[in-house]
Design an enzyme around this catalytic site. Structure first.
Site, short mmCIF file in Angstrom:
data_model
loop_
_atom_site.label_atom_id
_atom_site.label_comp_id
_atom_site.label_asym_id
_atom_site.label_seq_id
_atom_site.Cartn_x
_atom_site.Cartn_y
_atom_site.Cartn_z
N HIS A 46 0.62 -0.93 -0.36
CA HIS A 46 -0.02 -0.03 -0.10
C HIS A 46 0.42 1.33 0.11
O HIS A 46 0.38 2.77 -0.95
CB HIS A 46 -0.49 -0.29 1.34
CG HIS A 46 -2.20 0.81 1.37
ND1 HIS A 46 -1.47 1.68 3.23
CD2 HIS A 46 -2.39 1.79 0.85
CE1 HIS A 46 -2.57 3.51 2.08
NE2 HIS A 46 -3.22 3.03 1.47
N GLU A 49 2.06 1.50 -3.82
CA GLU A 49 0.94 2.02 -4.61
C GLU A 49 0.71 3.77 -4.22
O GLU A 49 1.36 4.86 -4.79
CB GLU A 49 -0.19 1.82 -3.71
CG GLU A 49 -1.52 2.01 -4.47
CD GLU A 49 -2.89 2.64 -3.95
OE1 GLU A 49 -3.12 3.64 -4.16
OE2 GLU A 49 -3.29 1.67 -2.97
N HIS A 50 0.79 4.61 -2.62
CA HIS A 50 0.84 5.52 -2.11
C HIS A 50 2.31 6.68 -3.32
O HIS A 50 2.22 7.52 -4.23
CB HIS A 50 1.15 6.34 -1.53
CG HIS A 50 -0.23 6.47 -0.71
ND1 HIS A 50 -0.98 6.99 0.07
CD2 HIS A 50 -1.13 5.03 -0.28
CE1 HIS A 50 -2.19 6.97 0.93
NE2 HIS A 50 -2.02 5.92 -0.11
N GLU A 126 -4.22 8.49 7.43
CA GLU A 126 -5.26 6.88 7.01
C GLU A 126 -5.68 6.18 7.38
O GLU A 126 -7.12 5.64 8.05
CB GLU A 126 -4.63 6.50 5.49
CG GLU A 126 -5.80 6.17 4.54
CD GLU A 126 -5.32 4.95 3.27
OE1 GLU A 126 -5.50 4.26 2.51
OE2 GLU A 126 -3.82 5.40 2.56
#
Length: 416
Positions: A46, A49-50, A126
């Site tokens: 993840h 991905e960022h 997040e």
């Protein structure tokens, strides 16, 4: 019509032409996610991905966004347990400019230290956002329990501690190892020329490695667990779940139909009993989730803090009725038509078709065309539901997770 092809660079293509639309959705799928991570680096997929949006050798982060905005496109990405997808949707005339941005991100992202330090803070927010959503907390705890000691139990987002361990070198090595050509599928849906698109992608990804590590398969059946999380909230969020069927299981159609009639609509059994007759919940539903080698069935209800026991008893009541009495064909047909309609609605979206085709081709090395899907639903009967009933009607096999404003005792919800 859906076609597949393996390019000379080793990347696989899955393409669905939709001549009546004016847009095209392009997704680059990478077979890497939470299941591939070491525990100490939880959340790295993840995090990558960022970081793919934070600058390449050719574009700053602002230029990545600006180049897509300039052609009227929309770009995003998501990370799951088994895959990461980067996608862009634009008008068909601009597919090449849109694809150029995605390819640049795959091949030339920098993962600059200062950008990583900033993005850790963003992901930290997040994480806080997820912690502030009690429904998400209950769901995540349930999935963790259902796949305990299996890779599918790994957290997608990770923790603040694990994120702090991920340095530039750790991330660069992870990308080098997992972002390889035989781990990739490019999914395209919309109005485009397949030959032209394949010619374009033929010359891309050559700077990436060819093969990646073998993936550990997820197998197991852990004992039921109970988790209760106390939050300063006015409601209790209950998630109950048991193991279901995997992506390729032919019983998946029957399982989806069974979930639909049990808790998929306003006429469903759970909605009518828990909300309409008992007045216990505003939101109550059931759903299914499937991975390559496993799956789950889940029931959710949001109720007053003093109504948890009553809600669970109502849910168990419906499961007992489902187990003891055959489903009427009329109810089956209604649920089948609802599932077919949902599928038909999704078929009108280029993005949705890109996603489902890409996921299936990446994880299963196959795709399901419209005729096959509709036939799968049409073949579901009351008799075929009897087998999948056995998977979900035994409450003693359920794990339970509750996020509540009060401490919820295990004995009030679990069968001892």
């Amino acid at each position: 019509m859906i076609t597949t092809r393996t390019l000379s660079n080793g990347v696989r293509m899955v393409m669905e032409e939709m001549p009546a639309v004016h847009s095209v959705a392009i997704g680059i799928w990478v077979k890497t996610g939470a299941v591939d991570e070491e525990k100490k680096y939880a959340g790295i997929s993840h995090f990558v991905e960022h970081m793919m949006f934070k600058g390449t050798e050719n574009r700053t982060a602002r230029q990545i966004a600006g180049d897509v905005d300039r052609i009227g496109g929309a770009m995003n990405a998501f990370t799951g347990k088994e895959a990461t997808c980067y996608y862009v949707k634009t008008v068909s005339d601009h597919y090449r400019e849109a694809a150029d941005v995605l390819v640049d991100m795959m091949e030339h992202s920098l993962f600059a230290k200062e950008e990583m330090d900033r993005e850790r803070k963003v992901i930290g927010e997040e994480i806080k956002m997820g912690e502030d959503s009690p429904e998400d907390v209950a769901h995540d705890k349930l999935i963790e329990a259902l796949f305990r000691r299996e890779p599918l139990g790994n957290s997608v987002i990770g923790t603040r501690t694990s994120l702090n361990r991920i340095t530039h070198n750790v991330m660069a090595e992870y990308v080098r190892t997992h972002y390889v050509r035989d781990n990739m599928v490019i999914s395209v849906a919309g109005n485009f020329d397949p030959e032209e698109v394949c010619d374009y992608f033929q010359g891309t990804m050559l700077s990436l490695g060819k093969t990646g590590p073998a993936r550990e398969r997820s197998v197991g059946s852990p004992a039921p667990e109970y988790h209760s999380v106390k939050r300063d909230i006015k409601q209790s969020h209950i998630c109950l779940g048991t193991r279901g069927v995997n992506l390729a299981d032919p019983r998946s159609y029957a399982m989806s139909v069974l979930s639909q009639l049990l808790g998929g609509s306003m006429s469903s059994r759970l909605f009518q009993n828990i909300r309409e007759r008992k007045g216990l919940a505003y939101s109550v539903y059931s759903t299914t989730g499937s991975f390559r080698d496993a799956g789950y069935f889940e029931i959710y209800a949001g109720v007053a803090n003093d109504q948890v026991k009553a809600a669970v008893e109502g849910i168990r009541e419906e499961l007992d009725i489902l187990a003891s009495k055959p489903v009427e064909e009329e109810e089956v047909r209604s649920a089948v038509e609802q599932m077919k309609s949902s599928y038909a609605f999704s078929q009108e979206s280029t993005s949705a078709r890109m996603i489902v085709n890409g996921k299936n081709y990446l994880l299963l090395d196959r795709v399901f065309n419209e005729e096959e899907v509709l036939e799968g639903y049409n073949n579901v009967t009351a008799a075929s539901l009897e087998e999948v009933k056995k998977l979900i009607c035994d409450f003693s096999r359920y794990s339970v997770s509750v996020a509540s404003g009060v401490k919820v005792n295990r004995k009030s919800v679990m069968e001892e």
